[in-house]
Write a protein that holds these residues in place. Structure first.
Motif, PDB file in Angstrom:
ATOM      1  N   PRO A 117       0.832  -1.218   0.000  1.00 42.13           N
ATOM      2  CA  PRO A 117       0.000   0.000   0.000  1.00 42.13           C
ATOM      3  C   PRO A 117       0.860   1.260   0.000  1.00 42.13           C
ATOM      4  CG  PRO A 117       0.016  -1.014   2.175  1.00 42.13           C
ATOM      5  CD  PRO A 117       0.744  -1.957   1.283  1.00 42.13           C
ATOM      6  N   GLN A 118       0.589   2.163  -0.943  1.00 41.49           N
ATOM      7  CA  GLN A 118       1.347   3.395  -1.078  1.00 41.49           C
ATOM      8  C   GLN A 118       0.378   4.572  -1.225  1.00 41.49           C
ATOM      9  OE1 GLN A 118       4.654   2.973  -0.992  1.00 41.49           O
ATOM     10  NE2 GLN A 118       5.006   0.874  -1.713  1.00 41.49           N
ATOM     11  N   ARG A 119       0.877   5.769  -0.993  1.00 39.48           N
ATOM     12  CA  ARG A 119       0.087   6.980  -1.173  1.00 39.48           C
ATOM     13  C   ARG A 119       0.915   7.988  -1.947  1.00 39.48           C
ATOM     14  NH1 ARG A 119      -0.229  11.659   1.765  1.00 39.48           N
ATOM     15  NH2 ARG A 119       1.125  10.759   3.361  1.00 39.48           N
ATOM     16  N   ILE A 120       0.357   8.505  -3.045  1.00 38.90           N
ATOM     17  CA  ILE A 120       1.083   9.435  -3.902  1.00 38.90           C
ATOM     18  C   ILE A 120       1.119  10.814  -3.243  1.00 38.90           C
ATOM     19  CG2 ILE A 120       1.115  10.594  -6.150  1.00 38.90           C
ATOM     20  CD1 ILE A 120      -0.253   8.160  -7.340  1.00 38.90           C
ATOM     21  N   VAL A 121       2.335  11.296  -2.927  1.00 34.80           N
ATOM     22  CA  VAL A 121       2.481  12.618  -2.319  1.00 34.80           C
ATOM     23  C   VAL A 121       2.995  13.644  -3.329  1.00 34.80           C
ATOM     24  CG1 VAL A 121       2.853  11.668  -0.027  1.00 34.80           C
ATOM     25  CG2 VAL A 121       4.829  12.131  -1.509  1.00 34.80           C
ATOM     26  N   GLY A 122       3.498  13.165  -4.460  1.00 30.97           N
ATOM     27  CA  GLY A 122       4.018  14.087  -5.462  1.00 30.97           C
ATOM     28  C   GLY A 122       4.132  13.395  -6.815  1.00 30.97           C
ATOM     29  N   VAL A 123       4.121  14.208  -7.853  1.00 34.12           N
ATOM     30  CA  VAL A 123       4.280  13.711  -9.220  1.00 34.12           C
ATOM     31  C   VAL A 123       5.496  14.404  -9.823  1.00 34.12           C
ATOM     32  CG1 VAL A 123       3.236  13.506 -11.514  1.00 34.12           C
ATOM     33  CG2 VAL A 123       1.796  13.348  -9.451  1.00 34.12           C
ATOM     34  N   TYR A 124       6.395  13.632 -10.435  1.00 32.53           N
ATOM     35  CA  TYR A 124       7.590  14.229 -11.022  1.00 32.53           C
ATOM     36  C   TYR A 124       7.615  14.031 -12.526  1.00 32.53           C
ATOM     37  CZ  TYR A 124       9.587   9.455 -10.990  1.00 32.53           C
ATOM     38  OH  TYR A 124       9.818   8.108 -11.189  1.00 32.53           O
ATOM     39  N   ARG A 125       8.289  14.937 -13.206  1.00 34.32           N
ATOM     40  CA  ARG A 125       8.400  14.843 -14.653  1.00 34.32           C
ATOM     41  C   ARG A 125       9.210  13.601 -15.015  1.00 34.32           C
ATOM     42  NH1 ARG A 125       6.680  18.479 -17.705  1.00 34.32           N
ATOM     43  NH2 ARG A 125       6.891  20.173 -16.173  1.00 34.32           N
TER      44      ARG A 125
END
Length: 810
Positions: free
Chosen positions: A603-611
Motif C-alpha cells: 500500500p502506497q500513497r502518492i504525495v508528489g508527481v515528477y516529470r
C-alpha cells in the motif's frame, strides 16, 4: 602437369604486375575483413562450449504475460522450481540453482584492511559443479553443500592469500547483509571468459535459504531471483521435457497466476544460445547481441564478395588481351578442360597469395579488433575449428566464384578468330552489372554507418529529465558491525561530507540513474481497482535529498521529507509517481493523483508527481515509474563542484574509509553509468564503420583497375576527339559519366535494402531516429564522389594525352 600450371600462372602474374597487384590487394583486404569478422563471430558463438555436457544443459526461462501486455521472458524463478522439476522430470540427470550476488565483500580475518569487492559471487547448489565444467584444483565438490564453507577460483585465492593453496583457510565474507567467517573448502580453476555465468566465489545455497525472508507459505515461488539449470539425459526429447516442466510448474502456480490475471509457460533454453539471446532478462550474465553478430557476419561476407567481383570484373575485362594466348594453346592441341584448369590454377594462386597476406593483416589487426569488440578474441584464431572451417570455406568458395566464370569465358574463344585478334569479349553488360552490385553493397554499408552513428548521437542527446553531471555514485557500506544502524551510518556520512567544501549535496538510494530500477512489478494499480487492472511498473527507494540532488522536477505535490521516516509500518507509505505512471493508472491529471492510494508492491500513497526521467537506456521504453521513500539506501550519490575535484575526491574517500572500515572504497560518475549502457552499441557502430570503409576501398580498387582498362581501350577514340576539338573537361566527363551512372544505379538498388536492414536494427530501441532520406542520399553522394575521384586519375590522364601518339599507327 601441376608444375606447368603453377609456372604459367606465376608467369602471367609477373607480366601484369599492376593487374595482379590490384586483384591481390582487393582479395587480401576482403579476406582479411572476412577473417576478422569470422574471428569475432567464432568468439561470440564459443560461449559455454567448454562445458563437457553443453549440448545437454538448458536454462529454465519463464515467459509471463500480464493481461494484454506483451510477453516477457526472464531467467529468474522461485527457489521451489528446481526441486519441483527434479521430481517431475526423471530424464533430468541433474538440476542446479544459482542466486547471483550483486556485490560481496571478502577479506582475510587477520588483514581486514585488505578487503576485496567481488561481483562474480553465486550462492549455488552442490549439483552446479556436476552440471557445469568448473574443474576443482583442490578440495571436494560436495563441500558446496556444507554450511559455513566457501569455494574460490584460483585467481581469487591468489588475491586473498598469494597462493592457490587455500583449502582450510578462513575468509570473512559479507553478502546480502550477512557477514560470516567461512572455511575455504575448495579451489576451482578460473571460469573461462567465454562463460555466460561468471563465478569467482561460490557459497552454499542452503546458507541463503535459512534467511527468514525465504520462509512462509508460497515463498518458494514469490522470489524470482534464482536461476535454474537442467542437464538432461542423452537422447532426451527437449521439447517433451519442456511440456512436462510447464505442466509441473502450472500445477504449483496456476491458481496464483490466475488471481493476478497472468499466464506463464516454461522454456528450456539451450546453454549455447544463452549468450546471444538478449531478449531474456537475466542479471549478472554475460550477454551479447545476436543481431550484431548477424549484421557483422553479413558485412564480412559482402566485403569478400565485393573483392571477388573485382577479380571477375578485371579478369573478363582483360579477356581480349589473352585471346591470342588462348588461340595458340588451342591450335597446338589444348582442350577446353585443360584451359579451364589453367585459369582456375591462376585463381587458386591469386587467392592463395591473398589469403596468406590476409592472415598476416588479420593477425596484425587482431588486437585492434579485440579492443573494438571489448574482449579477447585470440583463442578463436588458434583453436576454433568453426573459425578455420569458415576461413577455408571462404577461400574455396571465393576461388570457385572468382575463377570459374573467367575461366569459362577465356577458354571459350575459338582459335582462328582469336589468332586474328578478333575475339573481343562482349561481356560489358556483365561488368556493368557487377559494378552496380559493388556500389550497391557499398552504399548499403555506408548508409547503415550513417544511421548507426545518427542513432548513437540521438540517444546521447535525449533529455534525461535529470542532471547526472558531476555526480559521484559510491556504494554504501556492505560490511558493518553487528547491531549497526544503517540509517545512522548514512546520516553520519552525509554530515561528514557536508563539511567538505567541494560537496554540494549527498543523497542515498537503492539504485542510481543509469542502472536498472530496484524493483519491477506487473501489478501496480489504484487501491480501489481489482488486481486484473494492474500495469507494469518500476520502483526504486530514495531518500529526501535524492530528487533535489539530481534536479528531478516535482510538477505536482511535494517531494519526500525526513519526517516521513516516523510513519508506522502499516500506514500507506509515501511515493512519488512519474507522469507516465499517473497516465497509466488512469488519473485525469497530475493534481488528481495527489493523496491517492495505490498498490505498488504494497500500500502506497502518492504525495508528489515528477516529470518523467530516463533512468535506463533508450533500448527500454519509458516505464511507469515510482520513487518510494527510504532514509538509508545502498548507494550514495554525491554532487560535487568541478573546482578542486582531486581534493574533494580525497576528502570523500577519507570520510568513507574512516566511517566504514573494512569496506573497499569505489566510485563512479553517474554520467559514465549512462554512457556505459551504450557501450555495445558504440562497439557495433565502430565495427560497422570500419568494415564499411574497407568495402569502399575494395570497390575503388576494382574501379581503379577497370577505369585504367577502359581508358586504354578508348585511347584512339580520345585522340580522334581531341583532334576534332574536344576539350579536356569534355573528354573527362565523357569517360567518367558511364561509371557515375552505374554508381547511381547501384545507389537506387541499395536504398530499399539499406532501409529494411536499418529498420530492423532500430527496432531494438524504444527511442530511435526517424528513417528519413538523408542517410541514403548521403551514402549515394559519398559513393559518387569516391567513384569520380577514383576514375578521374585515368580519365584526366587519357584526356590530356598527346593525340599524335595514340593515332600515329593509323
Amino acid at each position: 602437369m601441376l608444375t606447368l600450371y603453377v609456372t604459367t600462372a606465376l608467369r602471367h602474374l609477373r607480366r601484369q604486375p599492376g593487374y595482379a597487384g590490384l586483384t591481390i590487394a582487393g582479395l587480401a583486404i576482403g579476406l582479411a575483413a572476412c577473417v576478422l569478422v569470422f574471428q569475432y563471430v567464432a568468439h561470440e558463438k564459443s560461449f559455454d562450449a567448454f562445458n563437457v555436457h553443453a549440448d545437454q544443459i538448458f536454462r529454465v526461462v519463464e515467459t509471463a504475460t500480464h493481461g494484454g501486455d506483451a510477453p516477457e521472458a526472464s531467467a529468474g524463478s522461485g527457489f521451489a522450481l528446481a526441486p519441483t522439476l527434479a521430481e517431475a522430470l526423471p530424464e533430468a540427470a541433474a538440476v542446479a540453482r544459482v542466486h547471483p550476488v550483486p556485490t560481496a565483500i571478502v577479506s582475510v580475518p587477520d588483514r581486514p584492511e585488505a578487503a576485496f569487492e567481488e561481483t562474480d559471487v553465486l550462492f549455488a547448489d552442490p549439483s552446479l559443479l556436476s552440471v557445469f565444467t568448473f574443474p576443482l584444483l583442490s578440495g571436494s565438490a560436495a563441500a558446496l553443500g556444507e554450511p559455513g564453507t566457501v569455494m574460490v577460483s584460483a585467481s581469487a585465492a591468489t588475491r586473498y592469500f598469494g597462493t592457490t593453496d587455500a583449502v582450510g583457510k578462513t575468509l570473512d565474507v559479507s553478502a546480502f547483509g550477512h557477514r560470516d567467517l567461512r572455511r575455504v573448502a575448495a579451489v576451482f580453476a578460473d571460469v573461462p571468459a567465454t562463460s555466460h555465468l561468471r563465478a569467482e566465489v561460490l557459497l552454499p545455497l542452503a546458507d541463503l535459504l535459512t534467511d527468514p525472508m525465504y520462509a512462509g507459505d508460497g515463498a518458494g515461488w514469490d522470489w524470482g531471483n534464482f536461476y535454474t539449470y537442467i542437464q538432461l539425459q542423452p537422447g532426451t526429447d527437449a521439447a517433451a521435457a519442456q511440456q512436462t516442466a510447464t505442466a509441473a510448474f502450472l500445477r504449483q502456480t496456476g491458481a496464483r497466476l490466475a488471481e493476478s490475471d497472468q499466464t506463464a509457460t516454461l522454456g528450456l533454453q539451450p546453454l549455447r544460445e544463452i549468450h546471444l539471446d538478449d531478449r531474456v532478462q537475466a542479471r549478472q550474465t554475460v550477454t551479447g547481441s545476436r543481431t550484431a553478430v548477424q549484421f557483422l557476419t553479413l558485412v564480412g561476407l559482402v566485403t569478400l564478395l565485393i573483392a571477388l567481383v573485382n577479380y571477375v570484373n578485371l579478369a573478363t575485362a582483360r579477356a581480349a588481351g589473352r585471346a591470342r594466348e588462348v588461340g595458340v594453346r588451342k591450335a597446338i592441341g589444348a582442350g577446353r578442360g585443360q584451359l579451364v584448369t589453367q585459369f582456375l590454377a591462376e585463381a587458386v594462386l591469386t587467392n592463395g597469395i591473398a589469403l596468406v597476406l590476409a592472415l598476416g593483416l588479420a593477425g596484425a589487426c587482431q588486437p585492434l579488433l579485440a579492443r573494438l569488440a571489448g574482449g579477447d578474441l585470440s583463442a578463436s584464431f588458434g583453436t576454433s575449428w568453426g573459425f578455420w572451417g569458415a576461413v577455408l570455406a571462404a577461400f574455396v568458395g571465393g576461388t570457385l566464384v572468382a575463377g570459374l566464370y573467367p575461366a569459362a569465358v577465356l577458354s571459350g574463344f575459338r582459335p582462328a578468330p582469336a589468332l586474328k585478334g578478333m575475339a573481343v569479349s562482349g561481356h560489358g553488360g556483365l561488368r556493368r552489372g557487377l559494378v552496380v552490385f559493388q556500389f550497391a553493397a557499398s552504399v548499403v554499408l555506408v548508409a547503415g554507418m550513417f544511421v548507426v552513428s545518427g542513432q548513437l548521437r540521438h540517444v546521447q542527446a535525449l533529455a534525461l529529465g535529470l542532471d547526472a553531471e558531476q555526480v559521484l555514485t559510491v556504494p554504501g557500506p556492505r560490511v558493518r558491525p553487528d547491531g549497526a544502524d544503517r540509517v545512522a551510518d548514512v546520516q553520519a556520512f552525509k554530515e561528514r561530507l557536508a563539511a567538505v567544501p567541494g560537496v554540494v549535496r549527498v543523497a542515498s538510494s537503492f539504485t542510481t540513474p543509469g542502472t536498472t530500477y530496484n524493483q519491477t512489478t506487473g501489478n501496480a494499480r489504484r487501491a480501489e481497482a481489482d488486481e486484473a487492472s494492474g500495469v507494469e511498473a518500476s520502483m526504486t527507494p530514495v531518500d529526501a535529498d535524492f530528487a533535489a540532488l539530481y534536479g528531478i522536477e516535482i510538477v505536482a505535490g511535494h517531494g519526500f521529507t525526513d519526517d516521513m521516516a516516523q510513519l508506522p509500518d502499516d500506514a500507506h507509505q509515501p511515493v512519488l509517481a512519474s507522469e507516465a505512471a499517473v497516465r497509466a493508472l488512469g488519473f485525469p491529471s497530475n493534481a488528481a493523483a495527489l493523496d491517492q492510494a495505490v498498490e505498488v508492491s504494497g500500500p502506497q500513497r502518492i504525495v508528489g508527481v515528477y516529470r518523467d526521467v530516463r533512468w535506463e537506456s533508450a533500448h527500454m521504453a519509458m516505464p511507469n515509474a515510482f520513487l518510494s521513500y527510504a532514509p538509508a539506501g545502498h548507494v550514495f550519490s554525491v554532487k560535487v563542484r568541478p573546482e578542486a575535484l582531486p581534493q574533494t575526491l580525497q576528502a570523500i574517500e577519507a570520510a568513507y574509509t574512516d566511517l566504514f572500515p573494512g569496506n573497499p572504497y569505489t566510485y563512479a560518475f553517474a554520467d559514465a553509468d549512462y554512457a556505459a549502457q551504450y557501450a555495445g552499441d558504440r562497439r557495433f557502430g565502430t565495427l560497422f564503420a570500419v568494415f564499411a570503409g574497407l568495402a569502399i576501398v575494395i570497390a575503388c580498387l576494382g574501379l581503379f583497375g577497370l577505369a585504367a582498362f577502359m581508358a586504354e581501350q578508348r585511347r584512339k577514340e580520345v585522340g580522334v576527339r581531341k583532334v576534332l576539338g574536344a576539350s579536356v573537361a569534355g573528354l573527362t566527363l565523357l569517360l567518367s559519366r558511364d561509371f557515375v551512372r552505374l554508381v547511381l544505379v547501384g545507389a537506387a538498388v541499395a536504398t530499399p535494402v539499406a532501409w529494411w536492414a536499418m529498420r530492423r536494427w532500430l527496432d531494438g530501441f524504444a527511442e530511435h531516429v526517424a528513417l528519413g532520406p538523408l542517410p541514403f542520399l548521403g551514402a549515394a553522394a559519398v559513393a559518387v564522389a569516391i567513384a569520380i575521384a577514383t576514375v578521374s586519375v585515368h580519365t584526366v590522364r587519357a584526356a590530356t594525352a598527346d593525340p599524335v601518339r595514340s593515332l600515329r599507327s593509323e
